[in-house]
Write an enzyme that holds these catalytic residues in place. Structure first.
Site, PDB file in Angstrom:
ATOM      1  N   LYS A  21      10.781 -54.823 -25.761  1.00 27.19           N
ATOM      2  CA  LYS A  21      12.159 -54.725 -25.270  1.00 27.19           C
ATOM      3  C   LYS A  21      12.268 -53.621 -24.212  1.00 27.19           C
ATOM      4  O   LYS A  21      12.824 -53.858 -23.133  1.00 27.19           O
ATOM      5  CB  LYS A  21      13.077 -54.429 -26.467  1.00 27.19           C
ATOM      6  N   SER A  22      11.746 -52.442 -24.502  1.00 25.82           N
ATOM      7  CA  SER A  22      11.842 -51.326 -23.540  1.00 25.82           C
ATOM      8  C   SER A  22      11.174 -51.685 -22.216  1.00 25.82           C
ATOM      9  O   SER A  22      11.688 -51.385 -21.139  1.00 25.82           O
ATOM     10  CB  SER A  22      11.138 -50.086 -24.099  1.00 25.82           C
ATOM     11  N   GLY A  93      21.974 -49.899 -25.550  1.00 25.02           N
ATOM     12  CA  GLY A  93      22.013 -48.507 -25.087  1.00 25.02           C
ATOM     13  C   GLY A  93      21.081 -48.307 -23.905  1.00 25.02           C
ATOM     14  O   GLY A  93      21.390 -47.557 -22.966  1.00 25.02           O
ATOM     15  N   ASP A 312      12.511 -45.780 -33.744  1.00 28.41           N
ATOM     16  CA  ASP A 312      13.022 -47.107 -34.119  1.00 28.41           C
ATOM     17  C   ASP A 312      12.423 -47.613 -35.433  1.00 28.41           C
ATOM     18  O   ASP A 312      12.895 -48.598 -35.996  1.00 28.41           O
ATOM     19  CB  ASP A 312      12.755 -48.113 -32.994  1.00 28.41           C
ATOM     20  N   ARG A 387      17.733 -53.885 -36.511  1.00 29.38           N
ATOM     21  CA  ARG A 387      16.611 -53.401 -37.325  1.00 29.38           C
ATOM     22  C   ARG A 387      16.989 -53.337 -38.812  1.00 29.38           C
ATOM     23  O   ARG A 387      16.157 -53.567 -39.689  1.00 29.38           O
ATOM     24  CB  ARG A 387      16.114 -52.048 -36.807  1.00 29.38           C
TER      25      ARG A 387
HETATM   26  C1  S3P Z   1      14.586 -46.766 -25.814  1.00 26.07           C
HETATM   27  C2  S3P Z   1      14.620 -45.471 -26.243  1.00 26.07           C
HETATM   28  C3  S3P Z   1      15.051 -45.075 -27.589  1.00 26.07           C
HETATM   29  C4  S3P Z   1      15.007 -46.251 -28.569  1.00 26.07           C
HETATM   30  C5  S3P Z   1      15.604 -47.497 -27.991  1.00 26.07           C
HETATM   31  C6  S3P Z   1      14.901 -47.902 -26.706  1.00 26.07           C
HETATM   32  C7  S3P Z   1      14.182 -47.037 -24.425  1.00 26.07           C
HETATM   33  O1  S3P Z   1      16.365 -44.570 -27.526  1.00 26.07           O
HETATM   34  O2  S3P Z   1      15.677 -45.910 -29.764  1.00 26.07           O
HETATM   35  O3  S3P Z   1      15.493 -48.564 -28.936  1.00 26.07           O
HETATM   36  O4  S3P Z   1      13.867 -48.196 -24.099  1.00 26.07           O
HETATM   37  O5  S3P Z   1      14.164 -46.090 -23.626  1.00 26.07           O
HETATM   38  P1  S3P Z   1      16.629 -43.015 -27.175  1.00 26.07           P
HETATM   39  O6  S3P Z   1      15.950 -42.764 -25.903  1.00 26.07           O
HETATM   40  O7  S3P Z   1      18.112 -42.876 -27.071  1.00 26.07           O
HETATM   41  O8  S3P Z   1      16.059 -42.266 -28.339  1.00 26.07           O
END
Ligand code: S3P
Length: 429
Positions: A21-22, A93, A312, A387
């Site tokens: 996903k990232s 987010g 995560d 999750r």
């Molecule tokens: C992510 C960073 C994390 C993670 C999220 C994906 C990303 O959040 O929890 O699922 O893709 O950069 P944070 O950077 O707010 O910890």
């Protein structure tokens, strides 16, 4: 209407997991920043990543479906057009925070919003460093979406992190990428580094010095053909499942094993679990195969620098406390309170509901091994959090027909979780 699942005895076989996903978010954004035609092969198509694709589309980037991916045609970040509507980041987010960084130096108006969960999550964490670089961002109640990004004159800066977040780091880097000069961001603890590794692949001048990342802007990104590996955080559910279901033996193939993501394996080794990892390739985003068998494991306390690397996976790790020999305690994880749900409260609620023993702290939780039977009439809650929903599905299948309020949130990161799980299921001993 609640859902429940038949009891499964064990899980056996070989599987793959959906794409990361990232990395998918970033592949869509960086391809949009590069002038020309990129190809993204094997992207994750889920609610979160579709939100990013729609957002880039709204500023004039074209996505053309090709076999197993997309051709992305862009005028580059200097050619983004004005979106003619509010950009909806849905539940994501990553979309909201990375796009705030990307759009803030664009000298145009943008407005971003999200679903009920995302509108409760803090956005001042990106507003603050970007404002220190001269951005003009207006937030509801100075903290939340909807957000308006206004035209401003931004300048490169040397930013010190106040929260361990790859999303905030990435927002600063994406703004710095468009500014003349060096923008630096110094982390508290190292968080996932996909932005750094992938922007380098796209030709950006990025330098790493310990916990300090610097980008020399403005960047001229070169369109790429990029393959997205399997998501380690999705693979984690199968790894965890192997430890929950007796006699399980699972192989997960072609998983992204970037060391800033695989802290879960280090935690498991700390708990005495033997897990095999073989490398397939050593690209900037390496991939490998993971093999794990059901086995007894001990408990322990997990805290400190490791937390951002397993952020995560913590709800799953905590839940494994039910199946360990001793309690599993997580501390320094207050960030979990501002994820898709308050994940400390969500896990505590479900462990109690199922009849387990758990202690809650402001920055974590401690889950005790199950001693007595479980509460068969439990109704687990998913809190609209993908999750948490996947953990509930595993618990329902492990104990047989435990009810869950709903599981539709899995569409956010792992839309075919139930189908892939079914493929490994052994129903009769
Ligand atoms: C992510 C960073 C994390 C993670 C999220 C994906 C990303 O959040 O929890 O699922 O893709 O950069 P944070 O950077 O707010 O910890």
């Amino acid at each position: 209407m609640t859902v429940s699942f038949e009891k499964i005895v064990s899980l056996k076989g070989s599987t793959t997991v959906p794409a990361d996903k990232s990395i998918t978010h970033r592949s869509f954004i960086f391809s949009s920043m590069a002038k020309g035609v990129s190809e993204i092969i094997n992207p994750l198509m889920s609610r979160d990543t579709i939100a990013t694709m729609n957002a880039m589309n709204a500023v004039g980037v074209e996505f053309e479906k090709i076999e197993n991916g997309f051709r992305i045609i862009s005028e580059g970040y200097r050619g983004f057009t004005e979106a003619n509507n509010i950009i909806n980041c849905d539940n994501s987010g990553t979309t909201a925070r990375l796009l705030t960084g990307l759009f803030s130096p664009q000298k145009r108006y943008f407005s971003l919003t999200g679903d009920d969960s995302l509108r409760k999550r803090p956005m001042d964490r990106v507003k603050k460093p970007l404002s220190d670089m001269g951005a003009s961002i207006v937030l509801r109640k100075e903290k939340y979406l909807p957000m308006i990004i206004c035209p401003s004159n931004m300048y490169p800066s040397d930013i010190m992190a106040t929260v361990s977040s790859a999303q905030v780091k990435s927002a600063v880097i994406l703004a710095g990428a468009q500014l003349e000069g060096i923008t630096s961001y110094t982390e508290i603890e190292t968080t996932r580094n996909h932005t750094e590794t992938m922007l380098k692949d796209f030709g950006a001048d990025i330098r790493i010095d310990g916990k300090k990342v610097s980008i020399i802007g403005p960047v001229e990104l070169i369109p790429q053909k990029f393959f997205v590996p399997g998501d380690f955080s999705s693979a984690a559910f199968f790894i965890g499942a192997a430890l929950m279901f007796e006699n399980s033996e699972i192989e997960i193939k072609n998983v992204g094993i970037n060391p800033t993501r695989t802290g879960f394996l280090d935690v498991l080794r700390m708990l005495g679990v033997s897990v095999e990892l073989s490398y397939n390739d050593q690209k900037s985003e390496p991939t490998g195969n993971i093999f794990i068998k059901n086995q007894p494991f001990s408990g322990g306390k997990i805290s400190g620098a490791l937390i951002p690397n397993i952020i995560d996976e913590i709800p799953l790790i905590a839940t494994l406390g039910l199946f360990a020999r001793e309690p599993i305690e997580i501390r320094d994880a207050e960030e979990l309170r501002v994820k898709e749900s308050d994940r400390i409260a969500s896990v505590v609620h479900n462990i109690k509901e199922i009849g387990g023993k758990v202690e809650e702290f402001h920055d974590g939780l401690k889950v005790y091994p199950l001693e007595n039977g479980i509460n068969k009439s439990a109704i687990l809650k998913s809190f609209h959090d993908h999750r948490i929903a996947m953990i509930n599905i595993l618990l329902s299948k492990r104990f047989g027909n435990i009810s869950i309020d709903e599981v539709s949130a899995i569409d956010v990161s792992f839309p075919d979780f139930l189908e892939r799980l079914k493929f490994l299921e052994v129903v009769i001993a």
